[in-house]
Design an enzyme around this catalytic site. Structure first.
Site, PDB file in Angstrom:
ATOM      1  N   ASP A   9      38.029   4.730  59.861  1.00  0.00           N
ATOM      2  CA  ASP A   9      38.299   5.268  58.531  1.00  0.00           C
ATOM      3  C   ASP A   9      39.570   6.111  58.642  1.00  0.00           C
ATOM      4  O   ASP A   9      39.974   6.483  59.748  1.00  0.00           O
ATOM      5  CB  ASP A   9      37.099   6.139  58.118  1.00  0.00           C
ATOM      6  N   ASP A  11      40.892   8.788  55.797  1.00  0.00           N
ATOM      7  CA  ASP A  11      40.820  10.140  55.229  1.00  0.00           C
ATOM      8  C   ASP A  11      39.657  10.915  55.826  1.00  0.00           C
ATOM      9  O   ASP A  11      38.500  10.489  55.747  1.00  0.00           O
ATOM     10  CB  ASP A  11      40.667  10.062  53.707  1.00  0.00           C
TER      11      ASP A  11
HETATM   12  C1  XBP Z   1      38.644   8.359  51.051  1.00  0.00           C
HETATM   13  C2  XBP Z   1      38.868   8.491  49.642  1.00  0.00           C
HETATM   14  C3  XBP Z   1      40.227   8.484  49.160  1.00  0.00           C
HETATM   15  C4  XBP Z   1      41.216   9.428  48.818  1.00  0.00           C
HETATM   16  C5  XBP Z   1      42.071   8.908  47.655  1.00  0.00           C
HETATM   17  O1  XBP Z   1      37.348   7.855  51.327  1.00  0.00           O
HETATM   18  O2  XBP Z   1      37.952   8.494  48.864  1.00  0.00           O
HETATM   19  O3  XBP Z   1      39.763   8.498  47.924  1.00  0.00           O
HETATM   20  O4  XBP Z   1      40.612  10.647  48.411  1.00  0.00           O
HETATM   21  O5  XBP Z   1      42.626   7.704  47.871  1.00  0.00           O
HETATM   22  P1  XBP Z   1      37.052   7.223  52.764  1.00  0.00           P
HETATM   23  P2  XBP Z   1      43.325   6.920  46.640  1.00  0.00           P
HETATM   24  O6  XBP Z   1      37.648   8.177  53.772  1.00  0.00           O
HETATM   25  O7  XBP Z   1      35.566   7.188  52.854  1.00  0.00           O
HETATM   26  O8  XBP Z   1      37.683   5.866  52.839  1.00  0.00           O
HETATM   27  O9  XBP Z   1      43.751   7.948  45.635  1.00  0.00           O
HETATM   28  O10 XBP Z   1      44.477   6.190  47.235  1.00  0.00           O
HETATM   29  O11 XBP Z   1      42.310   5.981  46.025  1.00  0.00           O
HETATM   30 MG    MG Z   2      36.671   9.390  55.206  1.00  0.00          MG
END
Ligand code: XBP
Ligand code: MG
Length: 254
Positions: A9, A11
């Site tokens: 993953d 973020d």
């Molecule tokens: C990550 C997210 C991302 C970012 C925004 O979730 O939810 O939404 O906050 O990204 P994970 P975008 O780590 O579970 O994948 O604005 O580009 O959609």
């Molecule tokens: Mg995440």
């Protein structure tokens, strides 16, 4: 079955991007558009329950802003705001923004040396992934990852398993040959539903999530001079860093 690939993953897992990256970028986009939407640190923690930026904005309006009269072209507005947010976010990263979390570079480099295959499974927009890899790892770090599954490439975002199925299919591997790395409950649910053993590294937004079923829950991946703490999971025989040896051991014990 031998371990062939690590799937990350982005973020919250590769880097702590939410509070000082995505959140700030959303607020800048709202302000540019003359909207009085402000996402403070606490509110953003609640909004993270919904993955994906466009989905998160719609959820905010529906749940928190009954006073806001949606224009007829609300979907167009969301798309425009999201594009502006992506520009702000990638520019933040370009300005030296956000470093990798402890142990991430160490593990990626060890995996590359060992010929382990690497992939990414994330809900975030592809441009955001590219910007993070280039600025936080190296200009050619995109080439380190054989498959980058990101954003709207699947219709259903995490906690749906679709992005993991997408990545597994392109790697041509089964879930038993891979391990996933996540930081959140939504991420864990997605990986688990795809039958992947999952390593969790928590952050301030996700520390209290339910991680039952994870292979192990750590505060971070660990560096020799900054050992990880095991928050839940099996004892790891005095290890201080998550490396390939420990990963293999965790899979055998699972
Ligand atoms: C990550 C997210 C991302 C970012 C925004 O979730 O939810 O939404 O906050 O990204 P994970 P975008 O780590 O579970 O994948 O604005 O580009 O959609
Ligand atoms: Mg995440």
């Amino acid at each position: 079955m031998s371990l062939e690939a690590l799937i990350f993953d982005v973020d919250g897992t590769l880097a702590d991007t939410e509070r000082d990256g995505h959140r700030v970028a959303f607020n800048r986009a709202f302000s540019d558009a003359g909207l009085d939407w402000r996402w403070d640190v606490d509110l953003y923690g609640q909004l993270l329950a919904v993955t994906g930026g466009k989905e998160r904005m719609r959820h905010y309006v529906d749940r928190y802003r009954p006073d806001y009269a949606k224009p007829a072209d609300f979907d167009v507005l969301v798309t425009r705001l999201h594009a502006a947010k992506t520009r702000h976010y990638t520019s933040l990263l370009g300005h030296g923004g956000i470093p990798l979390r402890p142990g991430v570079r160490r593990l990626l480099e060890e995996a590359r040396k060992a010929g382990m295959r690497l992939a990414i499974a994330t809900t975030t927009t592809p441009d955001n992934v590219t910007a993070l890899l280039r600025h936080a790892i190296s200009p050619e770090a995109e080439s380190w990852f054989e498959v980058i599954g990101a954003g709207d490439v699947v219709a259903a975002k995490k906690p749906a398993p679709d992005i993991y199925y997408y990545v597994l299919e392109r790697l041509r591997l089964s879930s038993a040959q891979c391990v996933a790395f996540e930081d959140s409950e939504n991420g864990l649910r997605a990986a688990q539903a795809a039958d992947l053993a999952t390593i969790i590294t928590v952050n301030d937004y996700t520390r209290t999530h339910d991680f039952s079923g994870a292979a192990i829950v750590l505060d971070q991946l660990g560096e020799p001079d900054r050992p990880f703490q095991v928050l839940s999971g099996r004892a790891v025989n005095g290890a201080s860093c998550l490396d390939l040896g420990l990963l293999r051991q965790l899979r055998t014990n699972a």
